[in-house]
Design an enzyme around this catalytic site. Structure first.
Site, short mmCIF file in Angstrom:
data_model
loop_
_atom_site.label_atom_id
_atom_site.label_comp_id
_atom_site.label_asym_id
_atom_site.label_seq_id
_atom_site.Cartn_x
_atom_site.Cartn_y
_atom_site.Cartn_z
N SER A 127 47.11 -71.55 69.72
CA SER A 127 46.31 -73.06 69.98
C SER A 127 47.07 -73.96 70.63
O SER A 127 48.40 -73.99 70.64
CB SER A 127 46.00 -73.49 68.82
N TYR A 180 48.20 -76.24 60.02
CA TYR A 180 47.48 -75.23 60.87
C TYR A 180 48.26 -74.71 61.87
O TYR A 180 48.68 -73.77 62.35
CB TYR A 180 46.08 -75.78 61.26
N LYS A 221 50.18 -71.17 63.26
CA LYS A 221 50.12 -70.50 64.63
C LYS A 221 51.25 -70.65 65.27
O LYS A 221 51.82 -69.19 65.79
CB LYS A 221 48.98 -71.48 65.60
P1 NAD Z 1 36.03 -69.16 63.24
O1 NAD Z 1 35.95 -69.65 61.91
O2 NAD Z 1 34.30 -69.16 63.95
O3 NAD Z 1 36.04 -67.53 63.27
C1 NAD Z 1 37.27 -67.14 62.61
C2 NAD Z 1 36.69 -65.81 61.94
O4 NAD Z 1 37.50 -65.12 61.20
C3 NAD Z 1 35.34 -66.09 60.74
O5 NAD Z 1 34.42 -65.23 61.24
C4 NAD Z 1 35.91 -65.93 59.58
O6 NAD Z 1 35.04 -65.37 58.43
C5 NAD Z 1 37.10 -64.72 59.78
N1 NAD Z 1 38.24 -64.82 58.97
C6 NAD Z 1 39.01 -65.85 58.47
N2 NAD Z 1 40.05 -65.39 57.66
C7 NAD Z 1 39.82 -64.09 57.82
C8 NAD Z 1 40.48 -62.95 56.93
N3 NAD Z 1 41.46 -63.17 56.07
N4 NAD Z 1 40.23 -61.69 56.99
C9 NAD Z 1 38.94 -61.41 57.79
N5 NAD Z 1 38.18 -62.36 58.34
C10 NAD Z 1 38.64 -63.89 58.39
O7 NAD Z 1 36.87 -69.81 64.54
P2 NAD Z 1 37.03 -69.54 65.90
O8 NAD Z 1 36.87 -71.06 66.64
O9 NAD Z 1 36.18 -68.39 66.26
O10 NAD Z 1 38.60 -69.34 66.04
C11 NAD Z 1 39.21 -67.92 66.28
C12 NAD Z 1 40.59 -68.17 66.28
O11 NAD Z 1 40.86 -68.85 67.29
C13 NAD Z 1 41.23 -68.65 64.95
O12 NAD Z 1 42.51 -67.94 64.77
C14 NAD Z 1 41.50 -70.11 65.38
O13 NAD Z 1 42.70 -70.67 64.74
C15 NAD Z 1 41.85 -70.00 66.88
N6 NAD Z 1 41.47 -71.42 67.69
C16 NAD Z 1 40.27 -71.88 67.67
C17 NAD Z 1 40.28 -72.95 68.21
C18 NAD Z 1 38.77 -73.74 68.21
O14 NAD Z 1 38.77 -75.10 68.35
N7 NAD Z 1 37.73 -73.18 67.79
C19 NAD Z 1 41.24 -73.60 68.97
C20 NAD Z 1 42.32 -72.93 69.12
C21 NAD Z 1 42.70 -71.78 68.41
C1 WQD Z 2 38.14 -84.33 70.30
C2 WQD Z 2 38.09 -85.70 70.63
C3 WQD Z 2 38.63 -87.05 68.80
C4 WQD Z 2 34.81 -85.99 66.65
C5 WQD Z 2 40.91 -79.88 67.20
C6 WQD Z 2 42.23 -79.21 66.59
C7 WQD Z 2 42.86 -78.16 67.39
C8 WQD Z 2 41.95 -77.12 68.00
C9 WQD Z 2 40.70 -77.77 68.51
C10 WQD Z 2 42.31 -75.19 66.77
C11 WQD Z 2 39.15 -86.36 70.00
C12 WQD Z 2 37.03 -87.26 69.35
C13 WQD Z 2 36.01 -86.01 67.60
C14 WQD Z 2 33.93 -87.10 66.49
C15 WQD Z 2 35.35 -88.36 68.08
N1 WQD Z 2 41.65 -76.33 67.08
N2 WQD Z 2 36.13 -87.07 68.39
N3 WQD Z 2 34.14 -88.27 67.25
O1 WQD Z 2 41.03 -82.81 67.43
O2 WQD Z 2 41.20 -82.41 70.18
O3 WQD Z 2 41.58 -80.64 68.31
O4 WQD Z 2 40.03 -78.81 67.46
O5 WQD Z 2 43.38 -74.78 67.18
O6 WQD Z 2 43.99 -77.81 66.81
O7 WQD Z 2 43.07 -80.42 66.32
O8 WQD Z 2 39.24 -81.71 68.81
O9 WQD Z 2 36.67 -81.85 69.07
O10 WQD Z 2 38.07 -82.82 66.86
O11 WQD Z 2 38.25 -84.02 68.90
O12 WQD Z 2 35.45 -89.17 68.68
O13 WQD Z 2 33.12 -87.08 65.55
O14 WQD Z 2 36.77 -86.00 70.38
O15 WQD Z 2 39.00 -88.46 68.55
O16 WQD Z 2 39.66 -87.56 71.04
P1 WQD Z 2 40.64 -81.87 68.54
P2 WQD Z 2 37.82 -82.55 68.31
#
Ligand code: NAD
Ligand code: WQD
Length: 334
Positions: A124, A148, A152
């Site tokens: 991330s 979190y 990562k």
């Molecule tokens: P998500 O929660 O939709 O998907 C994660 C999946 O993993 C879920 O289906 C959950 O049931 C499963 N899971 C969690 N823990 C588990 C375990 N111990 N064993 C088996 N399954 C498990 O999230 P996502 O948005 O699809 O994210 C996927 C990956 O990408 C995550 O590792 C997350 O940290 C990373 N990521 C997501 C974002 C984002 O904003 N969505 C941004 C950066 C990184």
């Molecule tokens: C985006 C912008 C808020 C909600 C998070 C995690 C990051 C990554 C992605 C996993 C910001 C604004 C938001 C709302 C708002 N996940 N906002 N009203 O915070 O950039 O990132 O998700 O790795 O680790 O921190 O994403 O979508 O929450 O916010 O005004 O109800 O929208 O302040 O500027 P963020 P977000």
């Protein structure tokens, strides 16, 4: 290639499953459904015209993971499984380290035992922390601001050591910026449990009337219009990035980290304007205090993605809004 997607029923994993299968890979999903709904499997089947094998299990269950790797003759793993809510990680850090770090260690141990050494890891942009400069390139100092993010970064460091210890490992850590949107069919998308933390699903629920209005967290940042700026990447572009990473790893051993973003920051107002244009009406919004821990602005340098992954995130924010709106309106959970 036969590819195991841990967390494959989740938001990003389900889109990657579709993209990889359509490209001719044999995909196997493993998920404990702690943050996903089993109905996603039916909806993936509807898109692909066939079902994908899915094992309901925790990635920490090494016996099951070993059996799956052997039984399905897996050649590579994409490790999506993990917890991802920043606030929850502050409240309950142990469950984040147990899931994200211990879960990863267990998986890597089994992969090593079975001799499967090709891995793509979901990292991330949150590993960078406060910007020293922008855009974030992959060498930017890492200083994650919450458990979190630290979970990562710890996994990235474990993977770097693993690759240093054994030259057969082929590892890509993909640092996602802000994934948004849905599959163009509207059949799969992001459907968080409860009230969404992230902006795009919140906007979609406010637009559908499920939530009364959108809170804008601060309009006094030093940004183009005072609201926070982020790098929103369409989830299908992100999914295609995983396919490119798998191709890249065919010919590249060792360890690499690559940003997946668009390279262009958009403000909360930019995203809202795009959404309102797509749905043809204005949303109710209220400016509230800044959210604690939020940064004013960050976005990706995409140079490395374009060199290593031939990457270009080409879908616009309007397409992302159109697709999530289609998903939001569909009766997907009947
Ligand atoms: P998500 O929660 O939709 O998907 C994660 C999946 O993993 C879920 O289906 C959950 O049931 C499963 N899971 C969690 N823990 C588990 C375990 N111990 N064993 C088996 N399954 C498990 O999230 P996502 O948005 O699809 O994210 C996927 C990956 O990408 C995550 O590792 C997350 O940290 C990373 N990521 C997501 C974002 C984002 O904003 N969505 C941004 C950066 C990184
Ligand atoms: C985006 C912008 C808020 C909600 C998070 C995690 C990051 C990554 C992605 C996993 C910001 C604004 C938001 C709302 C708002 N996940 N906002 N009203 O915070 O950039 O990132 O998700 O790795 O680790 O921190 O994403 O979508 O929450 O916010 O005004 O109800 O929208 O302040 O500027 P963020 P977000």
């Amino acid at each position: 290639m036969n590819i195991l997607l841990t967390g494959g029923a989740g938001y990003i994993g389900s889109h990657a499953a579709v993209v990889l299968t359509e490209a001719g890979h044999e995909v196997v999903l493993l998920d404990n459904f702690s943050n996903s709904n089993k109905s996603v499997l039916k909806r993936i089947r509807k898109i692909l015209g066939r079902s994908l094998p899915c094992i309901e299990a925790d990635v920490r269950d090494t016996d099951i993971v070993e059996r799956v790797l052997r039984e399905y003759k897996i050649g590579a793993v994409i490790h999506f499984a993990g917890l991802k809510a920043v606030g929850e990680s502050v409240a309950n850090p142990i469950s984040y380290y147990a899931n994200n770090v211990q879960g990863s260690i267990n998986l890597f141990q089994v992969m090593q035992k079975v001799g499967i050494k090709t891995l793509v890891f979901s990292s991330s942009a949150t590993v960078y922390g406060e910007p020293k400069y922008l855009p974030f390139d992959e060498d930017h100092p890492k200083n994650p601001m919450n458990p979190y993010g630290r979970s990562k970064l710890q996994v990235e460091e474990i993977l770097r050591d693993l690759a240093d210890s054994d030259s057969e490992w082929k590892i890509a850590c993909l640092r996602y910026f802000n994934p948004v949107g849905a599959h163009e069919s509207g059949l799969i998308g992001e459907d968080p449990n409860g009230i969404p933390n992230n902006l795009m699903p919140y906007v979609a629920k406010a637009a559908s009337g499920e939530l009364p209005h959108l809170n804008i967290f601060g309009d006094d940042y030093e940004t183009c219009d005072g609201t926070g700026e982020r790098d929103y990447i369409h989830v299908m572009d992100l999914a295609e990035g995983h396919m490119a990473a798998i191709s890249y790893l065919k010919n590249h051993a060792g360890f690499t980290c690559v940003n997946l973003g668009t390279g262009k920051p958009l403000s909360v107002m930019d995203l809202l304007n795009a959404f309102e244009k797509v749905i043809g009406k204005n949303l109710k919004k209220v400016v509230v205090q800044r959210r604690s821990g939020d940064l004013p602005c960050y976005y990706a340098s995409v140079e490395q993605a374009s060199i290593q992954l031939n990457g270009s995130a080409f879908r616009s924010i309007e397409i992302a809004c159109r697709d999530i709106w289609k998903f939001q309106k569909a009766d997907n959970f009947q």
